[in-house]
Design a protein around this motif. Structure first.
Motif, short mmCIF file in Angstrom:
data_model
loop_
_atom_site.label_atom_id
_atom_site.label_comp_id
_atom_site.label_asym_id
_atom_site.label_seq_id
_atom_site.Cartn_x
_atom_site.Cartn_y
_atom_site.Cartn_z
N ALA A 69 -24.72 -95.00 18.23
CA ALA A 69 -25.79 -94.31 18.94
C ALA A 69 -26.18 -93.02 18.24
CB ALA A 69 -25.37 -94.02 20.37
N LYS A 70 -27.48 -92.71 18.31
CA LYS A 70 -28.01 -91.46 17.79
C LYS A 70 -28.33 -90.54 18.95
CE LYS A 70 -31.38 -93.61 15.76
NZ LYS A 70 -30.98 -94.98 16.13
N PRO A 71 -28.46 -89.25 18.70
CA PRO A 71 -28.82 -88.33 19.78
C PRO A 71 -30.11 -88.79 20.48
CG PRO A 71 -28.11 -87.07 17.88
CD PRO A 71 -28.19 -88.51 17.44
N GLY A 72 -30.06 -88.80 21.80
CA GLY A 72 -31.21 -89.22 22.59
C GLY A 72 -31.22 -90.68 22.97
N ASP A 85 -30.13 -78.82 27.59
CA ASP A 85 -31.27 -78.93 26.69
C ASP A 85 -30.97 -80.02 25.67
OD1 ASP A 85 -33.37 -78.70 24.98
OD2 ASP A 85 -33.04 -76.60 24.43
N CYS A 86 -31.43 -81.23 25.96
CA CYS A 86 -31.16 -82.35 25.06
C CYS A 86 -32.02 -82.31 23.81
CB CYS A 86 -31.34 -83.67 25.80
SG CYS A 86 -29.98 -84.03 26.97
N GLY A 87 -32.93 -81.33 23.73
CA GLY A 87 -33.62 -81.10 22.48
C GLY A 87 -32.74 -80.36 21.50
N ARG A 88 -31.73 -79.69 22.01
CA ARG A 88 -30.81 -78.92 21.17
C ARG A 88 -29.45 -79.60 21.07
NH1 ARG A 88 -26.96 -75.29 22.35
NH2 ARG A 88 -27.53 -75.34 24.57
N LEU A 89 -28.98 -80.17 22.18
CA LEU A 89 -27.68 -80.83 22.21
C LEU A 89 -27.77 -82.26 21.69
CD1 LEU A 89 -26.63 -79.68 25.79
CD2 LEU A 89 -25.76 -78.75 23.63
N TYR A 97 -38.56 -96.90 29.36
CA TYR A 97 -37.90 -95.94 28.48
C TYR A 97 -36.75 -96.64 27.74
CZ TYR A 97 -40.30 -92.33 31.19
OH TYR A 97 -41.26 -91.54 31.81
N PHE A 98 -36.64 -96.33 26.45
CA PHE A 98 -35.57 -96.86 25.61
C PHE A 98 -34.65 -95.74 25.11
CE2 PHE A 98 -39.08 -99.74 25.54
CZ PHE A 98 -38.52 -101.01 25.55
N ASN A 99 -35.19 -94.56 24.95
CA ASN A 99 -34.45 -93.40 24.50
C ASN A 99 -35.29 -92.16 24.83
OD1 ASN A 99 -36.48 -93.55 22.59
ND2 ASN A 99 -35.12 -94.24 20.95
N ARG A 100 -34.82 -91.03 24.38
CA ARG A 100 -35.51 -89.77 24.69
C ARG A 100 -36.78 -89.63 23.85
NH1 ARG A 100 -35.54 -84.29 23.30
NH2 ARG A 100 -35.71 -82.92 25.12
#
Length: 274
Positions: A222-225, A75-79, A271-274
């Motif tokens: 880098a930032k998350p996503g 879950d990349c919304g949480r991790l 796409y560049f990131n999430r």
């Protein structure tokens, strides 16, 4: 014959029991049908299954084609997910990159050039698949796709699709236009070919600044996503990997493939990131 029949049955059952089997297990968000592989019912590829089946037979002189590990539930919304990507290979040092990633239990995405997949380097591509990394299409010879006709763009992508399918038995679902060179024509061809366009949020500029400390510092911004761009053909990038992986570990990042990060990226879309 009995052994062949049993093996065929096991392979079909194994495929039907998974959400998908592609160059890299995709994320859990999208439908299985969007992640093609020989185990997906509505995208069944008998030719690919036959290649794997023959390659598994005792005494077969050709390569034993790899199988990707089962999909991970992330879950990349949480991790704190980050997608490390490597372009322009496989090169002489790609096995070292794979060793370093394995030491950190890290998965990445490799955008390969078709002309670089040779008899000498093809085992690196097979290892990518077997170790759960994702393989993406980076054209045949690093052409600036936006300057080509639609037919020429298609040839660049199709030749690379074919060579990776032949040596590793997987169908790629991602592409990265060399130099980030894309336009509406490239987008249309990519959509027709079933390939999402993957750009990047963090460019380490490792092709320009051959300094491991600089490469590591840029990557660790880098930032998350985020999707991070590097190359597995530069010695300084390989030298930067232990440092940047240690730092990202310290920051609590989870290393994911692009498809794990995005779920089911849409063909043609950028796409560049999430």
């Amino acid at each position: 014959m009995r052994r062949l029949s049993v093996l065929l049955s096991l392979l079909v059952l194994a495929g039907c029991g998974r959400a998908a089997t592609s160059a890299m297990p995709a994320g859990p968000a999208g439908p299985a049908a969007a992640r093609p592989g020989y185990g997906v019912a509505d995208r069944f590829d008998p030719g690919m299954l036959r290649m794997r089946l023959i390659g598994a037979q005792p005494g077969w002189p050709g390569p034993r084609l790899p199988l990707a590990p089962p999909p991970r539930k992330l879950d990349c919304g949480r991790l704190k997910c980050v997608a490390l990507t490597f372009d322009d290979g496989p090169g002489e040092a790609t096995d070292k990159v794979l060793d370093l990633l394995a030491a950190h239990h890290a998965r990445a995405t490799f955008f390969v050039l078709g002309q670089m997949v040779t008899d000498k380097s093809r085992d690196f591509v097979r290892r990518m698949v077997a170790e759960g990394h994702e393989v993406g299409n980076h054209s045949w010879d690093h052409a600036a796709l936006a300057g080509l006709s639609a037919d020429a763009v298609r040839r660049e992508l199709d030749r690379t699709q074919d060579v990776v399918r032949r040596v590793a038995g997987v169908r790629m679902t991602l592409m990265r236009p060399p130099y980030g060179s894309t336009n509406h024509e490239v987008e249309n061809v990519a959509r027709q070919e079933g390939l999402a366009q993957i750009l990047w949020a963090v460019d380490t500029l490792d092709w320009r600044d051959r300094d491991p400390a600089i490469v590591a510092k840029r990557c660790c911004s880098a930032k998350p996503g985020d999707i991070v761009l590097m190359h597995d053909i530069h010695p300084t990038t390989i030298a930067a990997l232990p440092r940047l992986l240690d730092e990202l570990d310290r920051k609590g990042f989870t290393y994911v493939t692009v498809s794990e990060l995005l779920g089911s990226p849409a063909p043609g879309k950028q796409y560049f990131n999430r």
